[in-house]
Enzyme design. Structure first.
Site, short mmCIF file in Angstrom:
data_model
loop_
_atom_site.label_atom_id
_atom_site.label_comp_id
_atom_site.label_asym_id
_atom_site.label_seq_id
_atom_site.Cartn_x
_atom_site.Cartn_y
_atom_site.Cartn_z
N LYS A 33 94.71 -50.73 55.85
CA LYS A 33 93.27 -50.47 55.74
C LYS A 33 93.03 -49.04 55.28
O LYS A 33 93.94 -48.21 55.27
CB LYS A 33 92.59 -50.73 57.09
CG LYS A 33 93.10 -49.85 58.23
CD LYS A 33 92.45 -50.22 59.55
CE LYS A 33 92.99 -49.34 60.67
NZ LYS A 33 92.33 -49.62 61.96
N TYR A 242 82.71 -17.05 54.15
CA TYR A 242 81.37 -17.16 54.71
C TYR A 242 81.28 -16.54 56.10
O TYR A 242 82.21 -16.66 56.91
CB TYR A 242 80.96 -18.63 54.81
CG TYR A 242 80.58 -19.26 53.49
CD1 TYR A 242 79.52 -18.77 52.74
CD2 TYR A 242 81.27 -20.36 53.00
CE1 TYR A 242 79.16 -19.35 51.54
CE2 TYR A 242 80.92 -20.96 51.80
CZ TYR A 242 79.86 -20.44 51.07
OH TYR A 242 79.50 -21.03 49.87
#
Length: 344
Positions: A33, A242
Site C-alpha cells: 500500500k 527562518y
C-alpha cells in the site's frame, strides 16, 4: 542535478521477503500500500513477485488497479478498505479481493458482485477496521457459505511483543473464527516475529520488507543522497534560516541542501538531525524549510557535492527518531521530487 537521489535496492527488498517467509511455515504475502511505502509499487511489487510473493495487499481499490496493471493477471490483490461505494467496477475489472469490513459492505458486495471473491476483516480490539463480534455473528452463516478467500484481523501492539493486547487479540481472533474453513491471517511484520501462534495460514509483512523496525535483521533497502546547492561562510553572531533559530558561535561553513519538508524531511527533525559525508556526521542548523536545509560542514576539509541522510550510517528509523516519529511516516513521505534509482 539539484534533485536528491533515492536509491532502492531491489535485491535487499526481495531478500527481506525471503527472510520473513522463512520465519513461518505458511504463505507469506506482501503489503504494498501507499505506493509500496513510497518506493514505487510497480517496480517493488514486481521484485517481490519474482522473489515468490503471490498475494499482495493494498489500502484502497485504486491502488489495486495500479498494482494489477503492473503485475498482470495471476497474483491475488486484496483491498483493506473493502468494498466501498463506487468501487464495484474497479473490483470487478481488476479482479480485486475486497476485505469486507461491515454488514453494509457485505450487502453491497453480495448485491453487486454475487459471484466475485471477497475476504472478511474482523475487529479483535483495535477499533479501526473490521466487523465486531455481533456484526460477524449476524453475517457469518451467509459469509462462510462461499467461503471467503481469507478471514483476517490486525494487531494493535505487535511492535511490543510482551504487550498483553497481543494475547488478548489472538484469543479473540481464535474465538471469532472457530470452525471456519477459510484461510486466516493475523500477523503483519511484528506478528511474524512473535512466533507460530500468530501465523495461522498467511502472514502479511509490510514495513519489514522495506528495512524498517521491528524487523531488526532486515537488510537496508533505501539510501537518500541530497545535493548541495550552495556553501557559505557564516561568522560568529550570524544566524541561519527562518526565525534566527541557530546562531554561529564560531566561524562556520554552512551548506544548503536541496530537500525539505515538501520532500518528506519533516520540520520536526530540526536541529536533532544529522547527515553524513563519508563517515563524518554533520548537524542540521536552523529550521527545515520547504525545499532547503542548512547543514554545518565545518568539520570537512572540502565542500561536499552531496550529503547522505539515509544509508549505511543511519536507517529510516534513526532518521524518524530525530523527529520523534516512526519509520513508516518518513518512508511513506519521501516525495515525488526525488529521482528514484533502482539497483539489483
Amino acid at each position: 542535478m539539484s534533485t536528491a537521489v533515492l536509491t532502492i535496492d531491489l535485491s535487499a527488498l526481495a531478500a527481506n521477503w525471503r527472510s520473513l517467509n522463512a520465519l513461518s511455515d505458511v504463505e507469506t504475502a506482501a503489503v504494498v500500500k501507499a505506493n509500496a511505502y513510497g518506493l514505487g509499487v510497480g517496480t517493488a511489487a514486481s521484485a517481490l513477485a519474482e522473489a515468490g510473493a503471490r498475494h499482495f495487499f493494498v489500502a484502497v481499490a485504486e491502488e489495486g488497479v495500479a498494482l494489477r496493471q503492473a503485475l498482470g493477471a495471476g497474483p491475488q490483490i486484496s483491498v483493506f478498505s473493502g468494498h466501498m461505494a463506487g468501487d464495484t467496477a474497479l473490483i470487478r475489472d481488476a479482479g480485486l479481493t475486497p476485505m469486507i469490513n461491515s454488514i453494509d459492505q457485505m450487502i453491497r458486495h453480495v448485491e453487486a458482485l454475487p459471484e466475485h471473491d471477497f475476504g472478511i476483516q474482523l475487529d479483535t480490539g483495535m477499533n479501526r477496521l473490521g466487523m465486531e463480534d455481533g456484526e460477524w455473528r449476524a453475517v457469518r452463516e451467509v459469509a462462510t457459505q462461499r467461503p471467503p478467500s481469507l478471514v483476517m484481523s490486525h494487531l494493535a501492539c505487535a511492535d511490543e511483543p510482551s504487550h498483553q493486547m497481543n494475547r488478548q487479540q489472538l484469543d479473540c481472533f481464535v474465538e471469532m473464527t472457530q470452525d471456519i474453513t477459510a484461510p486466516r491471517s493475523l500477523a503483519a511484520t511484528g506478528g511474524i516475529l512473535m512466533g507460530p501462534d500468530y501465523h495461522f495460514d498467511l502472514t502479511r509483512p509490510g514495513i519489514g520488507l522495506y528495512g524498517g523496525l521491528p524487523f531488526v535483521d532486515a537488510l537496508p533497502v533505501v539510501q537518500l543522497d541530497v545535493p548541495v546547492i550552495q556553501v557559505r561562510d557564516v561568522h560568529p553572531g550570524e544566524t541561519v534560516g527562518y526565525a534566527n533559530t541557530w546562531t554561529a558561535t564560531a566561524p562556520a561553513r554552512i551548506a544548503t541542501i536541496s530537500a525539505g519538508y515538501a520532500d518528506g524531511l519533516i520540520r520536526a527533525m530540526g536541529a536533532k538531525a544529522r547527515l553524513h559525508a563519508g563517515d563524518t556526521a554533520l548537524p542540521v542548523v536552523g529550521r527545515v524549510s520547504m525545499d532547503l536545509i542548512g547543514v554545518d560542514v565545518t568539520a570537512l576539509g572540502s565542500d561536499p557535492d552531496s550529503l547522505q541522510l539515509i544509508g549505511r550510517h543511519q536507517s529510516v528509523d534513526t532518521v524518524a527518531g530525530f523527529a520523534d516519529t516512526i519509520g513508516y511516516e518518513i518512508l511513506t513521505s519521501l516525495g515525488d521530487r526525488y529521482k528514484r534509482v533502482y539497483t539489483q
